[in-house]
Structures are given as C-alpha cells and as structure tokens.
Design a protein around this motif. Structure first.
Motif, PDB file in Angstrom:
ATOM      1  N   ALA A  15      -6.347   4.153  -1.587  1.00 46.96           N
ATOM      2  CA  ALA A  15      -5.952   3.954  -0.190  1.00 46.96           C
ATOM      3  C   ALA A  15      -7.123   3.484   0.656  1.00 46.96           C
ATOM      4  CB  ALA A  15      -5.377   5.257   0.376  1.00 46.96           C
TER       5      ALA A  15
ATOM      6  N   ARG B 112       1.012   4.045  -2.943  1.00 43.20           N
ATOM      7  CA  ARG B 112       0.763   5.455  -2.646  1.00 43.20           C
ATOM      8  C   ARG B 112       1.941   6.317  -3.101  1.00 43.20           C
ATOM      9  NH1 ARG B 112       0.386   5.025   2.425  1.00 43.20           N
ATOM     10  NH2 ARG B 112      -1.844   4.566   2.470  1.00 43.20           N
TER      11      ARG B 112
ATOM     12  N   THR C 135       0.831  -1.208   0.000  1.00 46.94           N
ATOM     13  CA  THR C 135       0.000   0.000   0.000  1.00 46.94           C
ATOM     14  C   THR C 135       0.861   1.252   0.000  1.00 46.94           C
ATOM     15  OG1 THR C 135      -1.763  -1.168   1.161  1.00 46.94           O
ATOM     16  CG2 THR C 135      -1.788   1.240   1.247  1.00 46.94           C
TER      17      THR C 135
ATOM     18  N   ILE D 230      -5.599   8.562  -5.453  1.00 43.72           N
ATOM     19  CA  ILE D 230      -4.817   8.129  -4.294  1.00 43.72           C
ATOM     20  C   ILE D 230      -5.740   7.856  -3.117  1.00 43.72           C
ATOM     21  CG2 ILE D 230      -3.085   8.864  -2.621  1.00 43.72           C
ATOM     22  CD1 ILE D 230      -1.754  10.447  -4.838  1.00 43.72           C
TER      23      ILE D 230
END
Length: 372
Positions: A143, A120, A116, A139
C-alpha cells in the motif's frame, strides 16, 4: 448509514439526554447518519484528487480532537444548552452538500486507486484464509510503495575500509527509511511513552519493558530488505555476498535505530542515572538480531499440535511464530532489563554482561544462519 446511526446512538448514550428524549434521539440519529454519509462522500472525493485526500486526513484529525475535547470537557452540558434541531440540521445540510459533490465525481476516480483497493482486498482475504499475521506486513508495504513515484539520487561513495558490496544493503535500508517519513515521525513521537508510563506511576518494570519493546520495534522498522530477501532471494544474490556478510550489513541500520531510540527514551526518563544510558548501544545488537529473526520467520504452521493446558487448548503454531525473535531479544537483553528494573548502585557488571550478551547473540545468530 447503518454505522452512522449506531454512532449517533453511542454518542447519545455517552453524553446523555437531559430533556426532550424523542427530539434528542432523533437529532442523534440524524447526526450519526449525516456523519456516515458525509464521510462516505469525503472518501469518494479524496479518491478523485490528492488535495481532497490531504484535506480529508486533516479534517479527520481535527474532528477526532474536537470530539475528544467535547466528550471529556463539555459532555452533556453543551448538548443541553443547544436545541436538538440546531445541532442536527447543520450536519445534515453539510452532508447533503458533500453527497451532491461526490455523486458526479464517481466517474473521475483513477484506475490506480481501484486497483490498489482490489489488491488490498486480495491481501486481506489471503491473510484471513491463511490465518497468517505476516501477510499484514506485506499489505502495508504494498500500500505504501504501489503507485509512488521515486526519484533517483546518486549514492554516496563508501569508505575505503568498507567493501562496496557490503555498503549497498545498509544504504538500501537508509533509503527506504528516508522515503517513509511517517514511520520515522511515529518512532520519534513514541520515545515519550516510557516517560509517560513513569510519570503515571507505572513503576520500573513497565518502564523497562516499554524501553526494550520500543527498541525492538524501532529495529523491526528497518528490516524490509531482510524480509524481501527471505521472500525472493534472487536480487540479493546479485550482490555476490555470503549470507553472513549480507545479514551483517542488514543488521547495521536496525541496530543504530534501536540504539538511538532507546537512548532518546532513557535520556528523558525522570530521575534515571546517567550510567544506564550505556545500555542503549550495548543492547542494540541483540535487538537487531531479534528483528532480523522476526523478519525471516516462516509463515504460521497450523499443522503443529495443539497444547492442552489447564486454561484451555493453545495452538502451538501461532505460539511458536509469535515467540520467534522474542527469544533472541530476551536472551540478549536480559542484563539491560535487570538494570532498568532493579537500578543497582553499581552497573558496571551489568554493562559488561550486556555487552557480551548483545554481541554474542548477534554473532551466534549470524553464524547459525550462514550455516543453513
């Protein structure tokens, strides 16, 4: 550690050093470095287990509130009464304890959290390279949904008068909103902002802008399906809907959310005539059309010419990108803006104009988009 040292110096500059400058400067540096290393250790522990993650968020919220109260209420009086070694030794010991716990926990960080963070970082690099603010939305979406376990539920039966295929896109937005309760909580808490501006003496102009901007923000929170359709239309084609019908179904939830937010914000405004509450449902279609247009806009075109004005050079690409969607909001909600600012004695004419403008902007946008 470097950021913590800067934080300690900033805190000392705000609170002041009434005496023993060397000791208090040393204590401020120790306190700042302890905060930085302790926060790093908490972040490592938070990535190893979900209970630590929740505890970290609660601790950050409590520390922010405590720091604000300390700076605003007590300030240098508390620091003057407490010796420097006392308010720096305890955080240093706590930070050392957290670092001791975090060091062996480095090997227990799940791979999904590392992936993750890598994704990102890739999104942030793409956004910085392309200078495109729309990538920040992706984003946040990635996320939120990555690694989340979603439970299936049976969908309700659509009304007989509605086609099932038209009902599906609207219900998709409802399911997205219910699976993102934090966003709804922030929207619910933001309804007090116009009332706070009014109580602070902001005047009718800032209050009207806050109401319409909040309604547009609420509508923009329910256009994830439109954004996904614009990015990859393959799934939306499986519904076998015309583009106009699909966009009309996608506009239902943003319109209802904008109307509800504006109605709640107008209801708690002090001294507002009750007739102005009718502008909330009448302006909602225009704000929904603006939110749809914002969600479907293309990336920033940096190849467009630069405008040279008296104040300097303005790139037209980001300017046009930022105004896309706001033009529909202005064209469809100007009667509501006028009524909220001027507050005329008779608002019937403004209500009629707002109803025509709101519905007309949404209808024209759907017709123009379906012809492309």
């Amino acid at each position: 550690m470097v950021a913590g040292a800067g934080l300690g110096l900033a805190a000392l500059a705000v609170t002041g050093a009434p005496d023993h400058l060397v000791w208090r400067l040393t204590g401020a540096l120790v306190l700042g470095v302890s905060a930085g290393t302790g926060g790093m250790a908490l972040a490592v522990l938070a990535q190893t287990a979900d209970p630590w993650d929740l505890a970290l968020r609660l601790l950050i919220a409590a520390l922010v509130v405590a720091a604000a109260v300390l700076m605003l209420v007590a300030g240098a009086h508390v620091l003057a009464a407490v010796p420097a070694p006392a308010w720096s030794a305890v955080p240093a010991a706590l930070s050392a304890f957290l670092v001791r716990l975090a060091w062996p926990a480095l090997g227990r960080i799940p791979a999904r959290r590392l992936l993750t963070s890598s994704a990102r970082a890739g999104h942030l690099a793409s956004a910085a390279t392309a200078l495109d603010p729309s990538l920040l939305t992706w984003i946040a979406e990635d996320a939120h949904w990555r690694g989340r376990r979603l439970h299936s539920k049976s969908w309700p039966t659509p009304p007989r008068a509605a086609r099932a295929a038209v009902f599906v896109p609207a219900w998709q937005e409802v399911r997205r909103l219910t699976r993102w309760p934090g966003r709804l909580a922030v929207l619910a808490g933001a309804v007090v902002l116009p009332a706070m501006i009014a109580r602070a003496g902001g005047g009718a102009g800032p209050v009207g802008i806050a109401v319409l901007a909040g309604g547009l923000t609420a509508a923009a929170c329910a256009v994830s399906g439109v954004r996904w359709d614009a990015d990859d239309p393959s799934f939306s084609r499986l519904l076998a809907l015309r583009r106009r019908d699909l966009l009309a179904a996608r506009a239902v939830v943003p319109g209802l959310l904008a109307a509800a937010w504006m109605a709640a914000a107008l209801a708690i405004l002090p001294g507002l005539p009750a007739a102005l509450l009718w502008f909330a449902p009448l302006a909602a279609p225009a704000l929904a059309a603006a939110a749809l247009r914002m969600a479907r806009r293309a990336p920033v075109d940096h190849a467009m010419p630069v405008l040279n004005i008296a104040g300097g050079a303005i790139p037209s690409g980001p300017l046009i990108w930022g105004l896309t969607g706001l033009d529909l909001a202005f064209a469809g909600a100007w009667p509501a803006a006028y009524a909220l600012v001027a507050q005329p004695a008779d608002v019937r004419t403004a209500l009629i104009l707002q109803g025509v403008a709101g519905a007309g902007v949404l209808a024209l946008y759907l017709m123009r988009t379906s012809n492309r």
